[in-house]
Design a protein around this motif. Structure first.
Motif, PDB file in Angstrom:
ATOM      1  N   ARG A 117       0.864  -1.163  -0.072  1.00  0.00           N
ATOM      2  CA  ARG A 117      -0.056  -0.006   0.059  1.00  0.00           C
ATOM      3  C   ARG A 117       0.691   1.074   0.011  1.00  0.00           C
ATOM      4  O   ARG A 117       0.446   2.329  -0.567  1.00  0.00           O
ATOM      5  N   ARG A 118       1.928   1.316   0.755  1.00  0.00           N
ATOM      6  CA  ARG A 118       2.722   2.404   1.007  1.00  0.00           C
ATOM      7  C   ARG A 118       3.430   2.751  -0.505  1.00  0.00           C
ATOM      8  O   ARG A 118       3.883   3.764  -0.908  1.00  0.00           O
TER       9      ARG A 118
ATOM     10  N   GLY B  63       2.439   1.677  -3.461  1.00  0.00           N
ATOM     11  CA  GLY B  63       1.438   2.147  -4.330  1.00  0.00           C
ATOM     12  C   GLY B  63       1.192   3.490  -4.352  1.00  0.00           C
ATOM     13  O   GLY B  63       1.242   4.236  -5.227  1.00  0.00           O
ATOM     14  N   ARG B  64       0.984   3.934  -2.890  1.00  0.00           N
ATOM     15  CA  ARG B  64       0.880   5.481  -2.655  1.00  0.00           C
ATOM     16  C   ARG B  64       1.894   6.271  -3.230  1.00  0.00           C
ATOM     17  O   ARG B  64       1.621   7.313  -3.683  1.00  0.00           O
ATOM     18  N   PHE B  65       3.306   5.731  -2.866  1.00  0.00           N
ATOM     19  CA  PHE B  65       4.328   6.422  -3.349  1.00  0.00           C
ATOM     20  C   PHE B  65       4.358   6.617  -4.979  1.00  0.00           C
ATOM     21  O   PHE B  65       4.692   7.577  -5.487  1.00  0.00           O
TER      22      PHE B  65
ATOM     23  N   VAL C  90       1.832   6.420  -7.094  1.00  0.00           N
ATOM     24  CA  VAL C  90       0.587   7.569  -7.406  1.00  0.00           C
ATOM     25  C   VAL C  90       1.083   8.908  -7.314  1.00  0.00           C
ATOM     26  O   VAL C  90       1.085   9.811  -8.146  1.00  0.00           O
ATOM     27  N   SER C  91       1.544   8.974  -6.133  1.00  0.00           N
ATOM     28  CA  SER C  91       2.236  10.519  -5.812  1.00  0.00           C
ATOM     29  C   SER C  91       3.175  10.939  -6.965  1.00  0.00           C
ATOM     30  O   SER C  91       3.240  12.085  -7.095  1.00  0.00           O
TER      31      SER C  91
ATOM     32  N   LEU D  31       8.669  13.057  -1.054  1.00  0.00           N
ATOM     33  CA  LEU D  31       7.999  11.540  -1.100  1.00  0.00           C
ATOM     34  C   LEU D  31       8.916  10.626  -0.425  1.00  0.00           C
ATOM     35  O   LEU D  31       8.242   9.754   0.161  1.00  0.00           O
TER      36      LEU D  31
ATOM     37  N   ASN E 239       8.729  10.870   3.287  1.00  0.00           N
ATOM     38  CA  ASN E 239       7.495  10.333   3.855  1.00  0.00           C
ATOM     39  C   ASN E 239       7.303   8.624   3.978  1.00  0.00           C
ATOM     40  O   ASN E 239       7.083   8.137   4.670  1.00  0.00           O
ATOM     41  N   LEU E 240       7.895   8.446   2.789  1.00  0.00           N
ATOM     42  CA  LEU E 240       8.144   6.579   2.716  1.00  0.00           C
ATOM     43  C   LEU E 240       8.752   6.160   3.716  1.00  0.00           C
ATOM     44  O   LEU E 240       8.464   5.146   4.424  1.00  0.00           O
TER      45      LEU E 240
ATOM     46  N   ASP F 127       7.075   6.335   7.199  1.00  0.00           N
ATOM     47  CA  ASP F 127       6.165   5.292   7.412  1.00  0.00           C
ATOM     48  C   ASP F 127       6.584   3.864   7.409  1.00  0.00           C
ATOM     49  O   ASP F 127       6.062   3.209   8.651  1.00  0.00           O
TER      50      ASP F 127
ATOM     51  N   GLU G 272      -4.194  -0.994   9.824  1.00  0.00           N
ATOM     52  CA  GLU G 272      -4.519  -0.459   8.360  1.00  0.00           C
ATOM     53  C   GLU G 272      -5.266  -1.544   7.666  1.00  0.00           C
ATOM     54  O   GLU G 272      -5.806  -1.356   6.458  1.00  0.00           O
TER      55      GLU G 272
END
Length: 326
Positions: free
Chosen positions: A21-22, A24-26, A28-29, A304, A307-308, A311, A325
């Motif tokens: 998930r993390r 994938g979020r990275f 997309v961002s 980015l 932040n990754l 996390d 989560e």
């Protein structure tokens, strides 16, 4: 009567789901960031090449520079070319000098990191012990004077913009006392004042947050139990209180790093520091949009990545977050 037997599938690791998930979020961002960076030039009113080269530039030079930048192609092709170039490490070409943007960034990025990384280490290294110390001193409403002094001082330092801190440091320590260079990149002494200017505000903010988190943790049952067992105070605070207060501290510490990087834009200009911050300011004034575009992209990727990493560190410190989560 036959009943259906439910066969449970393989159990997926919470860590694997959390990491996916993390990641994938990275991704997309990152795609959104690259798209917005690409649109920077497209959204500029008029002809960005003409704006950068000036109204008196020959039309032949303008057309040649547009062709070199690929701005004479359809928008969809420019977008694909931009993406493809980034995968090859090509950030584009400066409108003014024709120099590859990647070369400029690689030349200036180390100087910015020389300020941002030590400043971040200084923030974490000071804010955590200062915040924890004042939490211990002022828990239970004790030492009201120390609490008032700590809160007033940290609020004041956090409210002063980095460039004003930088100017004050230069005026006192460089001009009046002559202890450090006024500006430039010349030896270890030239690092001291810019790093202090970057670190002072975030240290004040983060130390207040550490104190609040530590006060909350010190009021929990497990800390009272540790005290009831007559464990040494050092073990109670460092082994039980500090790790539980670090979760929020790490989250905000990662955000502080991004503000530190942004703060380098102002501080580098005050100290004439040859990093990305001073470069992007000059590029904006000179309307060298591909260079601005490339530096903004590097700053964004850095945010980015931070932040990754934060996390993932939080998941290591508090594995329950991966389960919550999922």
């Amino acid at each position: 009567m036959t009943g259906a037997i439910a066969v449970a599938g393989p159990k997926v690791s919470p860590w694997l789901t959390f990491g996916a998930r993390r990641l994938g979020r990275f991704v997309v961002s990152l795609w959104v960031l690259v798209t917005m960076a690409f649109l920077m030039i497209q959204l500029i009113p008029g002809d960005p090449v003409r704006s950068a080269l000036g109204l008196t530039a020959p039309i032949e030079l303008v057309n040649a520079r547009r062709a070199a930048l690929g701005l004479d192609h359809p928008l969809w092709q420019q977008y694909l070319d931009y993406f493809g170039g980034l995968f090859r490490g090509d950030f584009g070409t400066s409108m003014l000098t024709g120099q590859p943007v990647g070369d400029v960034i690689s030349d200036r990025l180390p100087a910015t990191l020389q300020l941002a990384l030590p400043a971040f280490v200084l923030v974490i290294g000071l804010a955590i012990p200062i915040g924890l110390t004042f939490a211990v001193l002022t828990r239970g409403g004790r030492h009201r004077g120390a609490e008032l002094g700590f809160t007033s001082t940290t609020v004041l330092f956090a409210a002063i913009p980095e460039f004003l801190v930088a100017v004050a440091l230069v005026a006192f320590f460089a001009v009046q006392l002559g202890w450090f260079p006024v500006a430039g990149h010349d030896g270890a002494g030239s690092l001291v004042l810019p790093i202090i200017a970057l670190a002072l505000g975030p240290t004040s903010t983060l130390s207040r947050i550490v104190r609040v988190e530590a006060l909350s943790v010190l009021g929990n049952d497990f800390v009272r139990t540790a005290r009831a067992k007559r464990l040494p105070a050092r073990l109670v605070y460092l082994r039980h209180a500090l790790p539980n207060a670090l979760t929020a501290t790490l989250t905000l510490g990662g955000m502080m790093l991004t503000t530190l990087v942004a703060g380098t834009v102002l501080v580098e200009n005050v100290f004439a520091w040859p990093g990305l911050g001073s470069t992007i300011s000059q590029s904006i004034l000179q309307k060298d949009y591909p260079l601005v575009q490339g530096i903004v992209l590097v700053y964004g990727i850095g945010v980015l990545l931070v932040n990754l990493i934060v996390d993932l560190l939080l998941a290591v410190l508090d594995p329950r977050s991966t389960i919550r989560e999922n």
